[in-house]
Write an enzyme that holds these catalytic residues in place. Structure first.
Site, short mmCIF file in Angstrom:
data_model
loop_
_atom_site.label_atom_id
_atom_site.label_comp_id
_atom_site.label_asym_id
_atom_site.label_seq_id
_atom_site.Cartn_x
_atom_site.Cartn_y
_atom_site.Cartn_z
CE LYS A 182 -4.09 -1.77 2.44
NZ LYS A 182 -3.91 -3.09 2.97
CD GLU A 219 -5.14 5.86 4.73
OE1 GLU A 219 -4.24 5.76 3.87
OE2 GLU A 219 -6.30 5.46 4.54
CG HIS A 243 -11.85 -2.34 9.20
ND1 HIS A 243 -12.50 -1.18 8.91
CD2 HIS A 243 -11.20 -2.12 10.37
CE1 HIS A 243 -12.27 -0.29 9.86
NE2 HIS A 243 -11.50 -0.84 10.75
NE ARG A 294 -7.09 -10.81 -3.25
CZ ARG A 294 -8.29 -10.49 -2.81
NH1 ARG A 294 -9.37 -10.94 -3.42
NH2 ARG A 294 -8.46 -9.69 -1.78
P1 ADP Z 1 -7.44 -4.42 3.39
O1 ADP Z 1 -6.17 -4.67 2.69
O2 ADP Z 1 -7.59 -5.10 4.70
O3 ADP Z 1 -8.64 -4.57 2.50
P2 ADP Z 1 -7.81 -1.56 3.15
O4 ADP Z 1 -6.77 -0.50 3.31
O5 ADP Z 1 -8.27 -1.83 1.76
O6 ADP Z 1 -7.31 -2.88 3.83
O7 ADP Z 1 -9.05 -1.17 4.02
C1 ADP Z 1 -10.08 -2.07 4.38
C2 ADP Z 1 -11.19 -1.30 5.05
O8 ADP Z 1 -10.68 -0.56 6.19
C3 ADP Z 1 -11.85 -0.26 4.19
O9 ADP Z 1 -12.84 -0.78 3.35
C4 ADP Z 1 -12.44 0.65 5.26
O10 ADP Z 1 -13.58 0.09 5.85
C5 ADP Z 1 -11.37 0.67 6.31
N1 ADP Z 1 -10.44 1.79 6.09
C6 ADP Z 1 -9.21 1.76 5.52
N2 ADP Z 1 -8.67 2.99 5.49
C7 ADP Z 1 -9.56 3.83 6.06
C8 ADP Z 1 -9.60 5.25 6.32
N3 ADP Z 1 -8.59 6.04 6.01
N4 ADP Z 1 -10.70 5.76 6.92
C9 ADP Z 1 -11.74 4.97 7.26
N5 ADP Z 1 -11.76 3.64 7.05
C10 ADP Z 1 -10.70 3.07 6.45
#
Ligand code: ADP
Length: 507
Positions: free
Chosen positions: A119, A205, A239, A296
């Protein structure tokens, strides 16, 4: 004339997704090779494959054993490996080994996987190509600097989120609301990342409390890139997504068009090959921010398949074999609405604790607009060794309201006795005003009062006694149905009892 195609594919996965990939292979006349851990020896995907090979390790570790899986693939003489989702699907090291062995990898190039699998690296790329990212900063793994990270959090303003850049599945990330909690959360992310083998860089963030998670399905052949519109995936617990739908009628077309364009820009920047998903967070104001690329197939690909009519696995195989996309953007269109609900063996009323058990009775919904992906069977064991997702229902409808009605009917028809599931929780979600009005955010089910209300409003969260009652009612129904088939009892009588039995279930 025979169509030139792969002859044999090994599917390095299990359960519903192994069955799903087999289905496409069968339709294309491709032979399939299954692999299985001891716990999966009785699973139907093992029997439905043309060849099946036992793995030596137990549980999920079995499906991560790169050397063994590769040697099975070589010995079986397969042309290609399809990794499905999870397990080795995002392992660039495995993809590299597969290619080095002269076997086709049905997925993106390993270099792309490395670049966007992290990321922090992906955020750096987005800055270069002007795709919006959320405010924040990356902290190098070589010099984790707690103080600098804390300064960053203060500058951003709380709440913030701390993430391991290699984290996934909602793991190794923590929301922090106050300065005083920062250190604890920082160390928790570091140690969870280490334990789960992520330990990448750390990202701090801004936390967006009312955001939606919207993702764009993309495909490419390294030269041409197309998208298959969006999926709305904001309904998440811990999440992790549990309900997904397309289209998303709750954000403006302008925002959606912006995300389609950004997804294509990303695909072009990395010369993307095969299919993938670009995930965005969309703030309440309509601004969107890049979250990550999943290089994927996704669990929720079925939602896109039901709205676009495109078999995404056939598309993956086509691109892997022909090195060319089979269609242009102009040929992609969608119709109607689709919703997916993920069925988990878990107890929403007890912090979504996974549950285990033996399937005592199983009734899977059927219908012209219902698709159920699962590998469940009567007498099958639901074990703690794998992910708790045991099935997924995807429905179609001409409109969102039709799709919702079809989903409610399907959830009502899905009966699994023998272990606790989230079926009634899902029913409570899709019948709630918040969901119907589309007033959802990724934050919605993080609130314990919301979860408690949905559990309480739930029509049929079975207690132990209720569960036993279900099993008895179901067994009686089975016996009666068998007698009806032999003509010993009439179908009218069966219908009457069936109605009573359903009343027991929904009491
Ligand atoms: P993963 O790799 O576990 O999918 P992500 O970074 O894609 O991780 O985030 C998964 C979830 O975490 C998002 O769909 C959201 O619900 C929450 N999330 C991630 N970043 C943020 C953020 N900056 N603010 C609020 N929720 C977040």
């Amino acid at each position: 004339m025979a169509i030139r195609q792969f002859n044999k594919i090994l599917i390095s996965n299990r359960s519903e997704i192994a069955l799903r990939i087999q289905a496409t292979c069968k339709s294309l006349g491709i032979k399939t090779v299954a692999i299985y851990a001891p716990e999966d020896a009785q699973a139907s995907y093992v029997y439905k494959a043309d060849e099946s090979y036992a793995l030596s390790l137990r549980g999920f570790q079995a499906y991560l054993n790169q050397e063994e899986i590769l040697s099975i693939a070589c010995n079986a003489g397969v042309d290609a490996i399809h990794p499905g989702y999870g397990f080795l699907s995002e392992s660039s090291s495995f993809a590299k080994k597969v290619l080095a062995a002269g076997i086709v990898w049905i997925g993106p190039m390993p270099d792309t996987m490395v670049l966007i699998g992290d990321k922090a690296q992906a955020r750096a790329l987005m800055r270069m190509i002007n795709v919006p990212i959320n405010q924040g900063a990356e902290f190098k793994a070589v010099a984790f600097d707690l103080n600098a990270a804390k300064d960053c959090a203060q500058a951003l303003g709380y709440p913030v989120i701390i993430k391991d850049s290699l984290g996934g599945g909602g793991k190794a990330m923590r929301r922090v609301d106050h300065d005083i909690d920062f250190d604890t959360a920082w160390h928790a992310v570091l140690s969870e990342g280490k334990r789960l083998g992520f330990s990448g860089n750390i990202i701090v963030e801004k936390y967006l409390p009312n955001a939606r998670h919207i993702e764009i399905q993309i495909a490419g052949d390294g030269k041409n890139f197309i998208h298959f519109f969006e999926r709305e995936c904001s309904v998440q617990r811990k999440h992790q997504k549990i309900v997904e739908e397309a289209p998303c009628s709750f954000v403006s077309q302008e925002t959606l068009d912006g995300m389609y364009a950004a997804a294509i820009t990303i695909a072009q920047a990395v010369s993307y090959v095969n299919i993938g998903t670009v995930e965005f967070l969309v703030a309440a104001t309509g601004e969107f921010y890049f979250l990550e690329v999943n290089a994927r197939l996704q669990v929720e690909h079925s939602v896109t398949e039901l709205t676009t009519g495109v078999d995404l696995i056939a598309l993956q195989i086509h691109v892997a074999f022909n090195e060319k996309l089979p269609m242009t953007q102009q040929e992609v269109y969608r119709r109607g609405h689709a919703i997916e609900c993920r069925i988990y063996a878990e107890n929403p009323a007890n912090n979504f604790m996974p549950s285990v058990g033996t399937v005592q009775y199983l009734q899977v919904p059927r219908g012209p607009f219902v698709r159920v992906d699962h590998d469940l069977r009567h007498g099958g064991e639901i074990t703690p060794f794998f992910d708790a997702m045991i099935a997924k229902i995807t429905v179609q409808g001409a409109t969102r309201a039709h799709a919702l009605a079809n989903m409610l009917a399907a959830l009502n028809d899905f009966i699994l006795a023998g272990c606790t599931t989230n079926i009634s929780f899902l029913r409570a979600i899709i019948t709630s005003d918040v969901f119907i009005q589309g007033d959802i955010s990724t934050h919605w089910l993080l609130r314990s009062d919301v979860v408690a209300k949905l559990c309480a409003g739930d029509l049929a969260a079975p207690t132990i006694d209720q569960e036993e009652l279900i099993i008895v009612a179901a067994a009686l129904h089975e016996a009666l149905a068998a007698r009806a088939m032999m003509g010993v009892v009439g179908h009218k009588e069966l219908h009457g009892v069936s109605k009573k039995w359903k009343q027991v279930l929904w009491k």
